[in-house]
Design an enzyme around this catalytic site. Structure first.
Site, short mmCIF file in Angstrom:
data_model
loop_
_atom_site.label_atom_id
_atom_site.label_comp_id
_atom_site.label_asym_id
_atom_site.label_seq_id
_atom_site.Cartn_x
_atom_site.Cartn_y
_atom_site.Cartn_z
N SER A 173 -3.58 50.80 41.84
CA SER A 173 -2.59 51.40 42.74
C SER A 173 -3.01 51.29 44.20
O SER A 173 -2.20 51.51 45.09
CB SER A 173 -2.39 52.88 42.38
N HIS A 213 1.77 47.06 38.85
CA HIS A 213 1.49 48.48 39.04
C HIS A 213 2.56 49.34 38.40
O HIS A 213 3.65 49.52 38.93
CB HIS A 213 1.37 48.79 40.54
N GLU A 220 5.60 47.77 40.47
CA GLU A 220 5.36 46.97 41.67
C GLU A 220 4.64 45.69 41.24
O GLU A 220 3.57 45.74 40.63
CB GLU A 220 4.51 47.74 42.68
N ASN A 241 2.87 53.77 47.73
CA ASN A 241 1.77 54.56 48.28
C ASN A 241 1.63 54.39 49.79
O ASN A 241 1.22 55.32 50.49
CB ASN A 241 0.46 54.19 47.58
#
Length: 591
Positions: A425, A446, A458, A496
């Site tokens: 991540s 991800h 992702e 993120n």
């Protein structure tokens, strides 16, 4: 207890001011509406009558209630009428000098005890108050649009505001059926202060061509459960409005993250303001429409075909690994569940069986499908058993040394042409790739936790990843009913990189005593429709995990505004990591 402010003046009766006037009248208060001239006053009265008529048509208001509230509202163009009010709420355009001039005049007209409130969304309440001789009676009262449905009201105190006046305004908000939160006089207050910095970073991400507008928006909706993606939200708010708010925030904070992304200025200069102009980040059917219309793609290159995937290996035995195994097995793929020992692999399969059983008990899965999925999963304690699989997904600890060691081992045993994917991540995918002799075959995949429930994946391509490898993962996501978004190998990827600076900003806001944990969480849930407030989310994610991601982002981008908030570092050092330790920003042991 006597209700506060029986008579309220509202100066400026645009969409927001008219909404505030109606809300006040519905509570039984006398409302004095003031506009800039006779023509504007007539338009404002028409606006109020039309909006209340629609409320009757939609069943939100009875006809007799409408008649009663309209009788309580008087609209004119004489500012001196505000002298009759106990509270004056200003809702004029977002221009500091205009507001300061108005407050100076209100200070001259109104009795000394009258409370003066500005409805500014981002300007300094302190500087507005300084235009009067009664700064202790001046505060901010920030309603959200549309007033009739949005429950949040930010009550903004300056360093001079009388606490009793602020509490009276909060009591007024509660009497209107609203939820007041107390905020300090900081750029953007709570909701806009956190929201617009995030929107700005999303615009910059799109501008850099790191990800498409659709992928940025889908990532935040599906990865974080947000009601709208950031670029679609900018179009809804109005790109000119967003840029004005960011300019005001940057003027106060000096934080480069508040400096409007250049693309916002370019869109405004071109008259592309979002929905209201018919085009912004997206194109719309007509000005004011919410219906997006398709546009031709700037990149019309045909995509490479993916490699065939008939069998899959998953490395790891934790929650994420077993969740990913479940996703593939339920989609009909044979899966090798590879752990460091046969015992760990067997335990992971038992965990998978329990998860599938819960799905059966909740009616989400048939017993036949449960048995079929379990039959497709083979646990193994040896990575050598992965020799013939077509794709391997690594889901081990988030430690670069551990991952590189695993990828080097996979390079030795997995057949040539197999795709090697990492679920990291925050770590560089290319660092995993260079541990192998086949970096072209390595890609990021991800998943989000819990993998069976979260739709987003992702798909992260490095500078070395082959096009057909990326295509393989995109095709696989479609087969397992996940929504893939593409991005490059940059710290934080999409989700993120946008989420954690927002969480870090919330921690800074708390440590600087601008608002409480509860008020910040309430503001973001009620003001922005977020499923969780930032501190609720931090405690769920884990403060140690959050700190690590913040540090990775700061190290990659070297942006001062991305440095982890000291309060977050202190809580982690103290062992207060969130729900998993019983204490984080809240004490969960007592709940």
């Amino acid at each position: 207890m006597e209700r506060p402010f029986p008579t309220v003046a509202v100066v400026g009766l645009g969409t927001m001011g008219a909404g505030v006037a109606v809300a006040l009248a519905r509570s039984g208060r006398r409302v004095i509406g003031v506009e800039a001239g006779p023509t504007q006053a007539l338009r404002a009265l028409d606006r109020i009558e039309a909006s209340t008529a629609r409320a009757v048509e939609r069943g939100r208001l009875e006809a007799d209630e409408r008649a009663a509230l309209l009788a309580l509202i008087e609209v004119g163009d004489d500012l001196s009428a505000a002298a009759q009010a106990d509270l004056v709420v200003e809702e004029v355009p977002e221009d500091l000098e205009l507001k300061r001039s108005l407050f100076a005049e209100l200070d001259r007209i109104c009795p000394p005890g009258t409370v003066l409130a500005t409805g500014t969304t981002a300007l300094s309440v302190t500087r507005i108050a300084a235009a009067t001789a009664r700064p202790e009676r001046v505060l901010g009262v920030h309603f959200f649009n549309p007033v009739h449905t949005m429950r949040l009201v930010e009550v903004v105190r300056t360093v001079l505001t009388d606490p009793q006046a602020a509490e009276q305004v909060a009591e007024l908000a509660r009497d209107l059926g609203k939820e007041p939160v107390a905020a300090g006089d900081r750029a953007g207050f709570i909701a806009n202060g956190l929201l617009f910095a995030y929107l700005n970073q999303a615009a910059a991400m799109f501008e850099s061509r790191y990800a498409t507008r659709e992928d940025v928006d889908a990532a935040m909706r599906l990865g974080c459960g947000l009601p709208m993606g950031p670029l679609a939200l900018l179009d809804l708010i109005g790109i000119d409005t967003a840029r004005t708010v960011l300019e005001a925030m940057h003027a106060q904070s000096g934080d480069r993250l508040h400096a409007p992304a250049p693309i916002l200025g370019q869109l405004v200069a071109a008259g592309l303001l979002g929905r209201k102009s018919g085009r912004g980040f997206y194109a719309y059917e007509a000005p004011g429409s919410s219906k997006v219309v398709a546009e031709g793609s700037a990149d019309a290159r045909p995509r490479a075909a993916g490699r065939e995937v008939r069998s899959i290996g998953v490395c790891g035995s934790g929650t994420m690994a077993t969740g990913i195994v479940e996703v593939f097995a339920k989609a009909g793929f044979p899966v090798l569940l590879a752990a460091r020992s046969q015992e760990k692999a067997e335990r992971a399969k038992a965990q998978l069986a329990r998860s599938l059983e819960r799905s059966v008990s909740r009616g989400r899965l048939s017993e036949q499908d449960r048995d079929a999925a379990l039959a497709l999963v083979t646990p193994t304690g040896s990575y050598r058993d992965l020799a013939e699989v077509d794709l391997v997904v690594e889901a081990v600890a988030e430690d670069l040394a551990v991952k590189r060691e695993l990828f080097a081992a996979l390079d030795e045993v997995v057949k040539p042409g197999a795709v090697l994917a990492t679920t990291t991540s925050s770590l560089p995918v290319v660092s995993c790739a260079t541990a192998t002799s086949r970096p072209r075959d390595v890609v990021g995949m991800h998943f989000f936790n819990p993998a069976p429930a979260m739709k987003l994946v992702e798909v992260v391509s490095t500078v070395l990843t082959a096009e057909d490898v990326t295509a393989t993962v995109l095709e696989l996501c479609a087969k397992v009913r996940k929504h893939p978004v593409e991005c490059g190998d940059r710290a934080g990827f999409i989700v993120n990189a946008l989420l954690f600076p927002y969480l870090n900003d919330a921690v800074r806001m708390l440590q600087e005593h601008y608002a409480t944990v509860d008020d910040i969480d309430t503001a973001m849930k009620l003001g922005c429709g977020y499923p969780m407030g930032p501190f609720e989310l931090l405690d769920v994610v884990g403060l140690d995990v959050s700190l690590t991601i913040e540090q990775v982002l700061h190290q990659e981008f070297r942006e001062p505004g991305l440095a982890a908030a000291p309060l977050l570092e202190h809580l982690v050092a103290a062992g207060c990591l969130g729900r998993k330790t019983g204490r984080g920003f809240r004490d969960h042991a007592r709940r």
